[in-house]
Design a protein around this motif. Structure first.
Motif, PDB file in Angstrom:
ATOM      1  N   LYS A  68     -29.407  49.257  13.792  1.00  0.00           N
ATOM      2  CA  LYS A  68     -29.700  49.829  14.806  1.00  0.00           C
ATOM      3  C   LYS A  68     -28.543  50.022  15.716  1.00  0.00           C
ATOM      4  O   LYS A  68     -28.240  50.864  16.319  1.00  0.00           O
ATOM      5  CB  LYS A  68     -30.841  49.128  15.824  1.00  0.00           C
ATOM      6  CG  LYS A  68     -32.302  49.459  15.154  1.00  0.00           C
ATOM      7  CD  LYS A  68     -33.222  48.660  15.778  1.00  0.00           C
ATOM      8  CE  LYS A  68     -34.512  49.107  15.468  1.00  0.00           C
ATOM      9  NZ  LYS A  68     -35.713  48.328  16.258  1.00  0.00           N
ATOM     10  N   ALA A  69     -27.759  48.865  15.730  1.00  0.00           N
ATOM     11  CA  ALA A  69     -26.656  48.636  16.457  1.00  0.00           C
ATOM     12  C   ALA A  69     -25.463  49.577  16.034  1.00  0.00           C
ATOM     13  O   ALA A  69     -24.724  50.217  16.837  1.00  0.00           O
ATOM     14  CB  ALA A  69     -26.118  47.427  16.483  1.00  0.00           C
ATOM     15  N   SER A  70     -25.483  49.873  14.815  1.00  0.00           N
ATOM     16  CA  SER A  70     -24.445  50.949  14.318  1.00  0.00           C
ATOM     17  C   SER A  70     -24.733  52.318  14.593  1.00  0.00           C
ATOM     18  O   SER A  70     -23.871  53.190  14.604  1.00  0.00           O
ATOM     19  CB  SER A  70     -24.447  50.910  12.727  1.00  0.00           C
ATOM     20  OG  SER A  70     -25.730  51.359  12.003  1.00  0.00           O
ATOM     21  N   VAL A  71     -25.690  52.658  15.026  1.00  0.00           N
ATOM     22  CA  VAL A  71     -26.109  54.072  15.312  1.00  0.00           C
ATOM     23  C   VAL A  71     -26.112  54.298  16.993  1.00  0.00           C
ATOM     24  O   VAL A  71     -26.572  55.339  17.491  1.00  0.00           O
ATOM     25  CB  VAL A  71     -27.312  54.700  14.707  1.00  0.00           C
ATOM     26  CG1 VAL A  71     -27.143  54.511  13.266  1.00  0.00           C
ATOM     27  CG2 VAL A  71     -28.708  53.753  15.096  1.00  0.00           C
ATOM     28  N   GLU A  72     -26.073  53.249  17.702  1.00  0.00           N
ATOM     29  CA  GLU A  72     -25.987  53.396  19.020  1.00  0.00           C
ATOM     30  C   GLU A  72     -24.809  53.636  19.939  1.00  0.00           C
ATOM     31  O   GLU A  72     -23.643  53.241  19.214  1.00  0.00           O
ATOM     32  CB  GLU A  72     -26.536  51.882  19.962  1.00  0.00           C
ATOM     33  CG  GLU A  72     -28.272  51.693  19.322  1.00  0.00           C
ATOM     34  CD  GLU A  72     -28.721  50.287  20.011  1.00  0.00           C
ATOM     35  OE1 GLU A  72     -27.951  49.523  20.351  1.00  0.00           O
ATOM     36  OE2 GLU A  72     -29.829  50.377  19.854  1.00  0.00           O
TER      37      GLU A  72
END
Length: 72
Positions: A68-72
């Motif tokens: 999730k953090a990689s696409v935010e």
């Protein structure tokens, strides 16, 4: 598990791709390789997650958080 990133619903282009996600997730200690599919489908790039049977719940949560953090 193999998956790819969904195209944005609004028709815009993303500023990242599957290779970018793989690199960002690696910073969290997970190896989630990205690679193109076989000939005639090479335009599709996928991410692959392979886990051991004893992959703990805490590690699953950490992996999901890293994705999730990689696409935010």
């Amino acid at each position: 598990m193999v998956f790819h990133l969904k195209d944005p619903a609004d028709g815009k282009t993303r500023s990242y791709n599957e290779f970018d996600v793989a690199e960002r997730v690696k910073l969290s200690g997970f190896v989630v390789p990205a690679y193109p599919l076989a000939p005639k489908n090479e335009s599709r790039v996928v991410l692959r997650v392979l886990t051991r049977q004893d992959f703990s719940g805490a590690l699953r949560v950490a992996l999901v958080h890293a994705l999730k953090a990689s696409v935010e």
